[in-house]
Design a protein around this motif. Structure first.
Motif, PDB file in Angstrom:
ATOM      1  N   TRP A 139      17.081  36.689  33.036  1.00  0.00           N
ATOM      2  CA  TRP A 139      16.922  36.365  34.518  1.00  0.00           C
ATOM      3  C   TRP A 139      17.691  36.081  35.450  1.00  0.00           C
ATOM      4  O   TRP A 139      18.367  36.519  36.409  1.00  0.00           O
ATOM      5  CB  TRP A 139      15.200  35.939  34.728  1.00  0.00           C
ATOM      6  CG  TRP A 139      14.941  35.900  36.051  1.00  0.00           C
ATOM      7  CD1 TRP A 139      14.673  36.708  36.749  1.00  0.00           C
ATOM      8  CD2 TRP A 139      14.792  34.323  36.874  1.00  0.00           C
ATOM      9  NE1 TRP A 139      14.458  36.191  38.196  1.00  0.00           N
ATOM     10  CE2 TRP A 139      14.393  34.902  37.905  1.00  0.00           C
ATOM     11  CE3 TRP A 139      15.013  33.197  36.296  1.00  0.00           C
ATOM     12  CZ2 TRP A 139      14.381  33.753  38.989  1.00  0.00           C
ATOM     13  CZ3 TRP A 139      14.859  32.222  37.337  1.00  0.00           C
ATOM     14  CH2 TRP A 139      14.411  32.503  38.614  1.00  0.00           C
ATOM     15  N   ASN A 157       7.055  42.728  43.459  1.00  0.00           N
ATOM     16  CA  ASN A 157       7.064  41.107  42.744  1.00  0.00           C
ATOM     17  C   ASN A 157       7.915  40.560  43.803  1.00  0.00           C
ATOM     18  O   ASN A 157       9.132  40.242  43.929  1.00  0.00           O
ATOM     19  CB  ASN A 157       7.865  41.046  41.535  1.00  0.00           C
ATOM     20  CG  ASN A 157       7.679  39.349  40.890  1.00  0.00           C
ATOM     21  OD1 ASN A 157       7.320  38.634  41.610  1.00  0.00           O
ATOM     22  ND2 ASN A 157       8.592  39.306  40.129  1.00  0.00           N
ATOM     23  N   HIS A 200      10.488  37.292  42.625  1.00  0.00           N
ATOM     24  CA  HIS A 200      11.300  37.466  41.560  1.00  0.00           C
ATOM     25  C   HIS A 200      12.517  36.580  41.782  1.00  0.00           C
ATOM     26  O   HIS A 200      12.660  35.982  40.540  1.00  0.00           O
ATOM     27  CB  HIS A 200      11.914  38.890  41.723  1.00  0.00           C
ATOM     28  CG  HIS A 200      12.935  39.241  40.618  1.00  0.00           C
ATOM     29  ND1 HIS A 200      12.601  39.639  39.412  1.00  0.00           N
ATOM     30  CD2 HIS A 200      14.207  39.284  40.612  1.00  0.00           C
ATOM     31  CE1 HIS A 200      13.575  39.679  38.773  1.00  0.00           C
ATOM     32  NE2 HIS A 200      14.775  39.637  39.551  1.00  0.00           N
ATOM     33  N   GLU A 260      15.059  43.463  39.676  1.00  0.00           N
ATOM     34  CA  GLU A 260      14.126  43.115  40.611  1.00  0.00           C
ATOM     35  C   GLU A 260      12.995  44.268  40.784  1.00  0.00           C
ATOM     36  O   GLU A 260      13.495  45.446  40.658  1.00  0.00           O
ATOM     37  CB  GLU A 260      14.699  42.632  42.136  1.00  0.00           C
ATOM     38  CG  GLU A 260      13.673  42.305  43.106  1.00  0.00           C
ATOM     39  CD  GLU A 260      14.366  41.959  44.436  1.00  0.00           C
ATOM     40  OE1 GLU A 260      13.689  41.534  45.143  1.00  0.00           O
ATOM     41  OE2 GLU A 260      15.310  42.003  44.406  1.00  0.00           O
ATOM     42  N   PRO A 275      10.638  36.743  36.992  1.00  0.00           N
ATOM     43  CA  PRO A 275      10.184  38.225  36.825  1.00  0.00           C
ATOM     44  C   PRO A 275       8.431  38.116  36.380  1.00  0.00           C
ATOM     45  O   PRO A 275       8.133  37.173  35.778  1.00  0.00           O
ATOM     46  CB  PRO A 275      11.050  38.743  35.692  1.00  0.00           C
ATOM     47  CG  PRO A 275      11.478  37.601  34.835  1.00  0.00           C
ATOM     48  CD  PRO A 275      11.574  36.460  35.812  1.00  0.00           C
ATOM     49  N   GLN A 314       7.798  43.542  34.466  1.00  0.00           N
ATOM     50  CA  GLN A 314       9.349  43.628  34.355  1.00  0.00           C
ATOM     51  C   GLN A 314       9.642  42.944  32.931  1.00  0.00           C
ATOM     52  O   GLN A 314      10.422  44.019  32.459  1.00  0.00           O
ATOM     53  CB  GLN A 314       9.769  42.729  35.492  1.00  0.00           C
ATOM     54  CG  GLN A 314       9.744  43.218  36.666  1.00  0.00           C
ATOM     55  CD  GLN A 314      10.252  42.184  37.774  1.00  0.00           C
ATOM     56  OE1 GLN A 314       9.378  41.190  38.221  1.00  0.00           O
ATOM     57  NE2 GLN A 314      11.160  42.182  38.387  1.00  0.00           N
TER      58      GLN A 314
END
Length: 101
Positions: A49, A60, A63, A56, A70, A74
């Motif tokens: 991440w 969300n 994010h 993304e 996440p 995801q």
């Protein structure tokens, strides 16, 4: 991200039939991960991440917030499914511990 750079378990399953056999052979109550596995998983996800390797998702809004990051959708779509598929198609827990815990 590049799945070839991720480590797979020593025991590699050839196809989905083998993965399904693994699920039949190991009782569900043994489909587990350890605390160490869990924290390593969280660390791997956070590193991906932070490098921008978890895309993304429209649903969300948090994010990019380090308190959230996440969401599970995801993580499942972009990490768990590709990694377990590459390993043979079994669950994440059985990928980590093919004999169960």
């Amino acid at each position: 991200f590049n799945l070839h750079s991720l480590r797979c378990p020593a025991e590699r399953w050839e196809n989905e039939t083998d993965a399904m056999e693994l699920h039949r052979r190991v009782p569900p109550e043994k489909w587990c991960v350890t605390y160490k596995d869990f924290y390593k998983f969280v660390h791997e996800i956070r590193m991906l991440w932070c490098r921008g390797l978890i895309d993304e998702h429209d649903l969300n809004p948090h994010h990019h917030d380090p308190n959230y990051g996440p969401n599970l959708y995801q993580v499942n779509e972009q990490y768990v499914k590709p990694v377990t598929l590459k390993a043979g198609g079994m669950s994440y827990a059985l990928m980590k511990h093919p004999q169960g815990l």
